[in-house]
Design a protein around this motif. Structure first.
Motif, PDB file in Angstrom:
ATOM      1  N   GLU A   1      -4.097  -4.190  -1.587  1.00  0.00           N
ATOM      2  CA  GLU A   1      -3.556  -4.257  -0.307  1.00  0.00           C
ATOM      3  C   GLU A   1      -3.737  -3.220   0.618  1.00  0.00           C
ATOM      4  O   GLU A   1      -4.045  -3.431   1.901  1.00  0.00           O
ATOM      5  N   CYS A   2      -4.194  -1.950   0.151  1.00  0.00           N
ATOM      6  CA  CYS A   2      -4.698  -0.787   1.076  1.00  0.00           C
ATOM      7  C   CYS A   2      -5.997  -1.250   1.582  1.00  0.00           C
ATOM      8  O   CYS A   2      -6.190  -0.977   2.907  1.00  0.00           O
TER       9      CYS A   2
ATOM     10  N   CYS B   1       0.838  -1.220  -0.014  1.00  0.00           N
ATOM     11  CA  CYS B   1      -0.051  -0.211  -0.088  1.00  0.00           C
ATOM     12  C   CYS B   1       1.152   1.150  -0.188  1.00  0.00           C
ATOM     13  O   CYS B   1       1.323   1.782   1.027  1.00  0.00           O
TER      14      CYS B   1
END
Length: 344
Positions: A259-260, A250
């Motif tokens: 991913e974030c 992220c």
């Protein structure tokens, strides 16, 4: 290839500007009390910003309201400290966010400034507004044609100082979404009268009534936000989740999915969304649903008119942006709905 590179460059610049505007917007609505944002800011930069503001005020209000004094209205009295701190934040933010990629870590580091400015706005914005409103009322009382004279002066200032630059930008970016939209606007609105006529056509009694109701609701929300200490509550939450999200895969705050999103979801295993934020979110959802229910037809017509005037490349860019926004919003909504708090 050159066209593609140019479009990517324009899109990236636009994305960067949107992130900057979002951060500045948060600063205005409010999210370490007593912090002096001006510490470390070049005094000459502040003086330059004030000088630019004075030049603009003179160009636009000098003839229609000779008594208007920007130094008394904005740089002294109830507005003095708030305006100075906001000016310093703008100067700092321009440098702070002048990076290739804005990360969540970078956002976390700026929360203290946003919190400070937000808390100060809670304390001083109302009195500052009253000071500015009184000055504007004085202009109206002393010039029956104040509004029209001011519009004419603003139009002249735009034509003399910005029109050529805007036209050049539109030409250089023809075929991009932003370039096409600017060209369309310049073709449709050749004078302030054109803009006023367009707005007058939109302002039906229903729209005016809805706008007044929305303004009253926004004022009530702002008062409740400040009264409940939501600025610092929200700041603490944002600082925590931004720090948690930052790192690993992220690395770009303009991207949430992936991913974030996973890192944000994991933050909620030990933390909850403050009701200050939840209440604002719910009001936003209510407003969106009302707009869709009452204005969807008109908005769809405008969208179709604009879409019909765009070039094929600009239309493709618009579709790409729409798909990306819809996709990102779906990811945000998934995390929100899975962690929605129970608030009164």
């Amino acid at each position: 290839k050159q066209w593609y590179q140019r479009r990517v460059r324009v899109t990236n610049n636009l994305r960067h500007r949107l992130i900057m505007r979002a951060v500045i917007f948060l600063a205005i609505v409010g999210v370490a009390f007593g912090l002096n944002i001006c510490k470390g800011v070049d005094k000459n930069a502040i003086k330059s910003a004030y000088a630019t503001a004075r030049t603009g005020a003179t160009a636009i209000l000098g003839a229609s309201c000779p008594s208007f004094n920007l130094d008394k209205v904005a740089f002294s009295g109830a507005c003095k400290s708030l305006v100075k701190q906001a000016t310093c934040y703008g100067i700092k933010a321009a440098s702070y966010y002048d990076v290739g990629t804005v990360s969540y870590g970078l956002l976390a580091g700026d929360v203290k400034n946003i919190e400070s400015l937000g808390n100060q706005a809670c304390r001083e914005a109302e009195a500052c507004y009253d000071q500015v409103a009184a000055a504007m009322q004085n202009c109206l009382d002393n010039n029956a044609n104040f509004v029209q004279d001011t519009i004419d002066a603003a139009e002249l200032a735009y034509k003399n100082n910005f029109e050529a630059q805007v036209a050049a930008f539109a030409r250089e970016n023809q075929g991009s979404l932003l370039g096409d939209l600017i060209n369309m606007a310049m073709d449709q609105f050749t004078s302030a009268d054109d803009i006023r006529e367009f707005i007058d056509d939109l302002l039906t009694e229903e729209v005016v009534a809805d706008a007044q109701a929305a303004a009253a609701e926004a004022k009530a929300m702002a008062e409740s936000w400040c009264k409940d200490g939501c600025t610092s509550i929200t700041a603490n939450f944002l600082k925590g989740i931004f720090k948690h999200m930052n790192g690993g895969g992220c690395t770009d705050a303009s991207v949430f999915c992936g991913e974030c999103q996973a890192r944000a979801a994991s933050y909620f295993t030990r933390n909850s969304l403050p009701c200050c934020i939840e209440n604002v979110v719910q009001k936003g959802i209510e407003a969106y649903e009302y707009v869709v229910a009452n204005y969807e037809g008109a908005l769809s017509d405008y969208a179709a008119q604009i879409g019909g005037s765009l070039s094929a490349s600009a239309l493709a860019e618009a579709e790409s942006i729409k798909d990306r926004v819809v996709g990102e919003f779906a990811c945000v909504r998934a995390v929100y709905e899975a962690n929605q708090p129970e608030c009164a």
